[in-house]
Design an enzyme around this catalytic site. Sequence first.
Site, PDB file in Angstrom:
ATOM      1  N   LYS A 118     -25.904  10.180  27.471  1.00 17.68           N
ATOM      2  CA  LYS A 118     -25.044  10.926  28.321  1.00 17.68           C
ATOM      3  C   LYS A 118     -23.574  10.321  28.284  1.00 17.68           C
ATOM      4  O   LYS A 118     -22.455  10.578  27.931  1.00 17.68           O
ATOM      5  CB  LYS A 118     -25.509  10.925  29.694  1.00 17.68           C
ATOM      6  CG  LYS A 118     -24.356  11.500  30.879  1.00 17.68           C
ATOM      7  CD  LYS A 118     -24.486  11.240  32.019  1.00 17.68           C
ATOM      8  CE  LYS A 118     -24.007   9.584  32.300  1.00 17.68           C
ATOM      9  NZ  LYS A 118     -23.932   9.424  33.823  1.00 17.68           N
ATOM     10  N   CYS A 186     -23.230  21.158  46.211  1.00 15.32           N
ATOM     11  CA  CYS A 186     -24.472  21.293  45.720  1.00 15.32           C
ATOM     12  C   CYS A 186     -25.339  20.290  45.691  1.00 15.32           C
ATOM     13  O   CYS A 186     -25.449  19.465  44.859  1.00 15.32           O
ATOM     14  CB  CYS A 186     -24.704  22.209  44.565  1.00 15.32           C
ATOM     15  SG  CYS A 186     -26.442  22.736  43.946  1.00 15.32           S
ATOM     16  N   CYS A 196     -20.384  27.647  49.801  1.00 16.62           N
ATOM     17  CA  CYS A 196     -20.215  27.818  48.312  1.00 16.62           C
ATOM     18  C   CYS A 196     -20.104  29.257  48.128  1.00 16.62           C
ATOM     19  O   CYS A 196     -20.590  30.180  48.453  1.00 16.62           O
ATOM     20  CB  CYS A 196     -21.590  27.449  47.637  1.00 16.62           C
ATOM     21  SG  CYS A 196     -21.816  27.735  45.973  1.00 16.62           S
ATOM     22  N   CYS A 204     -26.206  33.087  43.495  1.00 18.37           N
ATOM     23  CA  CYS A 204     -27.035  31.777  43.142  1.00 18.37           C
ATOM     24  C   CYS A 204     -28.292  32.154  43.796  1.00 18.37           C
ATOM     25  O   CYS A 204     -28.580  32.336  45.015  1.00 18.37           O
ATOM     26  CB  CYS A 204     -26.432  30.700  44.321  1.00 18.37           C
ATOM     27  SG  CYS A 204     -27.373  29.188  43.817  1.00 18.37           S
TER      28      CYS A 204
END
Length: 295
Positions: A118, A186, A196, A204
Amino acid sequence: MGCERLAETSASPRDRRFQTLVALMLSSQTKDTTNAVAMKRLQTELPPHAPGAPAGLNLENVLAADPELINKLIWAVGFHNNKTKYLKQAAVILTDKWNGDIPDTIEGLVALPGVGPKMAHLCLSAAWDRTEGIGVDVHVHRITNLWGWHTTKNPEETRLALQSWLPRDRWREINWLLVGFGQTVCLPVGRRCGECDLGLRGLCRAAEKKKVLEGRRIRESTVIEKIEDDGATVKVKEELEQDEVIEKAVVVNETVNEPTKESETEVTDGFETKSESAPEQRDALSKKARRSKRV
């Protein structure tokens, strides 16, 4: 602000690349705000390696600095003892093998202590402006699995899954978009589904229904201005009746059944409402009339 953006813009290109690498090495298990403070201390408090040399965060100053001083400057980041060792070891490797610069390949970056895939992909993108893969951390891995984009066991599997379909010109931005989203909305624990837009619109699949209903109720409240008889202007809060909002069921993690002759169901904007005849609609409207109260 992503940790890969913490390098000083006034530094030389080589020093900016080194600072980008350092910021990423400090970032694991650490909030961006904490990382930013540690980076600022390194940039302002590291002494020069020689008389007349510039102070601050560069390869030569890290090489010359006492490990105890570096550890003191970065003490707030997670695993600061290990990261101090990694920084000192990486500085030696960069001097011996990379002519004082940072590697310009994924293979070279992951060979440095404390640098994983990453960090390597993010560093290559931010430092060398070359995007060869997606930087996937715990937030990207967790959220994309929550959304059902794939079912993967670790960040590396997630990276390969995303790269198999996501357009290449989106590879760079998906990390900082989802990391910021995962740190503020989140969350790993206590997701703020009621704040959200994805949850409120029924988009979602992992949204918590109770939080969505409460968030929807709050958003349907409005504040208006009203002129009194004496000319004074007051603010009036106008909101739906409590039972009106609760009767609206947000479609979250549920399958909508096909309508039957006995009870036809209409789905609009993520909500289910029963079809009614004209008289029934008039009765419902009169029963659920809006009420106003002063705030």
